[in-house]
Design a protein around this motif. Structure first.
Motif, short mmCIF file in Angstrom:
data_model
loop_
_atom_site.label_atom_id
_atom_site.label_comp_id
_atom_site.label_asym_id
_atom_site.label_seq_id
_atom_site.Cartn_x
_atom_site.Cartn_y
_atom_site.Cartn_z
N LEU A 217 0.83 -1.21 0.00
CA LEU A 217 0.00 0.00 0.00
C LEU A 217 0.86 1.25 0.00
CD1 LEU A 217 -2.76 1.32 0.12
CD2 LEU A 217 -2.70 1.10 2.61
N LEU A 220 2.12 1.91 -3.40
CA LEU A 220 1.04 2.39 -4.26
C LEU A 220 0.74 3.87 -3.98
CD1 LEU A 220 -1.21 1.87 -6.33
CD2 LEU A 220 -2.67 1.11 -4.44
N GLN A 221 0.71 4.25 -2.70
CA GLN A 221 0.47 5.65 -2.36
C GLN A 221 1.55 6.55 -2.91
OE1 GLN A 221 0.21 5.18 1.91
NE2 GLN A 221 -2.03 5.19 1.88
N LEU A 223 3.33 5.95 -5.53
CA LEU A 223 3.14 6.00 -6.99
C LEU A 223 2.07 7.00 -7.37
CD1 LEU A 223 3.72 4.66 -9.81
CD2 LEU A 223 1.81 3.12 -9.29
N LEU A 224 0.96 7.01 -6.62
CA LEU A 224 -0.16 7.88 -6.97
C LEU A 224 0.07 9.32 -6.55
CD1 LEU A 224 -3.17 5.57 -6.00
CD2 LEU A 224 -2.08 5.85 -8.23
N TRP A 236 4.26 5.66 -15.18
CA TRP A 236 3.16 4.75 -15.46
C TRP A 236 2.06 5.51 -16.21
CZ3 TRP A 236 -1.71 5.43 -12.87
CH2 TRP A 236 -1.71 6.46 -11.93
N LEU A 239 -3.67 2.40 -14.38
CA LEU A 239 -3.75 1.34 -13.38
C LEU A 239 -5.21 0.90 -13.26
CD1 LEU A 239 -2.26 -0.30 -11.14
CD2 LEU A 239 -2.87 1.54 -9.55
N VAL A 241 -8.13 -1.01 -11.30
CA VAL A 241 -8.37 -1.30 -9.89
C VAL A 241 -9.68 -2.07 -9.75
CG1 VAL A 241 -8.78 -0.33 -7.60
CG2 VAL A 241 -7.13 0.75 -9.12
#
Length: 284
Positions: A217, A220-221, A223-224, A236, A239, A241
């Protein structure tokens, strides 16, 4: 015709027969009576329950259920206490919705409220008597948001610090430039158009259970939403989801059965929802 009306301990009923009780009602203004219309001149006021509305409007004659009505009612500000006072003026369904909102709102206020539009007495009666539309078609409620703190189902309070809200008849909510934060963490600026608000208000809350920590997680955070504001452009492009449920402060209520696509933008992330339910209501 000049109006200077004072009514103590007003007792009446809505078009649907629901009782309306006000300790005092005061109306001041000038009413112009013409052959084809009645006109309440700008500058008229109505005071009740600690609230003061600025009024103006015209009603065509004959003044029957299908007469053309154009009006404007303005309120400088409305806080949590004013919300409770306003509820006394409204039918039961609207009072219930405001009561739920009042339990959610911790502090803050709406300013520059304006209810205006063109409709008929028959359309207003239909709204008051039915469980469908929130406003007649052609009528809108506008307000600016100032530091409204809301308590979500989970997590700490969400503060809507600024933005513009508009409720369009019959039941469409439009939010523009809604900025907010959780603690010291800023939320993405939200622009939202939601049709079917009446169904959402009537839907029961769908609870979410405790969930174990999600592996990866933190990555992922990052990355976003990279911590470094000067980070390189994202490497990227999209994605996909799928999740049983997702709860983020910007949504306020959980998204269940989510299928969505995330794409980076110059200022953050775009979420394109293919399927989900929000507060028990299907969305796409």
């Amino acid at each position: 015709l000049s109006l200077d009306l004072r009514i103590a301990r007003f007792r009446g009923a809505s078009a649907g027969g629901e009782p309306i009780a006000l300790d005092a009602l005061e109306v001041d203004g000038t009413l112009h009576v013409a052959e084809d219309a009645l006109a309440l001149a700008p500058g008229a006021t109505a005071r009740a329950g600690g609230l003061e509305l600025a009024l103006e409007g015209t009603l065509s004659r004959p003044a029957d259920a299908d007469a053309a009505l154009a009006f404007s009612a303005r309120l400088p500000s409305l806080d949590q206490q004013g919300l409770a006072q306003l509820a006394a003026w409204l039918p039961a369904r609207a009072r219930d919705a405001l009561d739920r909102a009042g339990r959610t709102v911790l502090r803050g206020r709406l300013v520059d409220l304006s209810l205006s539009g063109a409709t008929t007495p028959a359309a207003i009666a239909e709204v008051l008597e039915s469980a469908g539309p929130l406003l007649p078609a052609g009528v809108g409620l506008d307000a600016r948001i100032e530091e409204i703190a809301l308590q979500p189902e989970r997590d700490e309070p969400v503060v809507a610090s600024a933005g513009v809200a508009r409720l369009e008849g019959p039941d469409t909510l439009v939010l523009s430039g809604l900025a907010g934060r959780v603690g010291e963490r800023s939320l993405p600026v939200l622009d939202l158009r939601l049709t079917g608000l009446g169904h959402l208000l009537a839907a029961p809350s769908v609870a979410v259970g405790d969930a174990p920590s999600l592996p990866g997680l933190r990555a992922l955070q990052e990355l976003l939403a990279p911590d470094d504001a000067d980070a390189e452009p994202p490497a990227w492009s999209a994605l996909e989801v799928e999740a049983d449920w997702v709860l983020h402060p910007i949504f306020f209520r959980p998204l269940h059965g989510l299928r969505a696509r995330l794409e980076p933008t110059p200022h953050g992330v775009r979420l394109q929802v293919a399927q989900a339910s929000w507060g028990g209501i299907p969305i796409r």
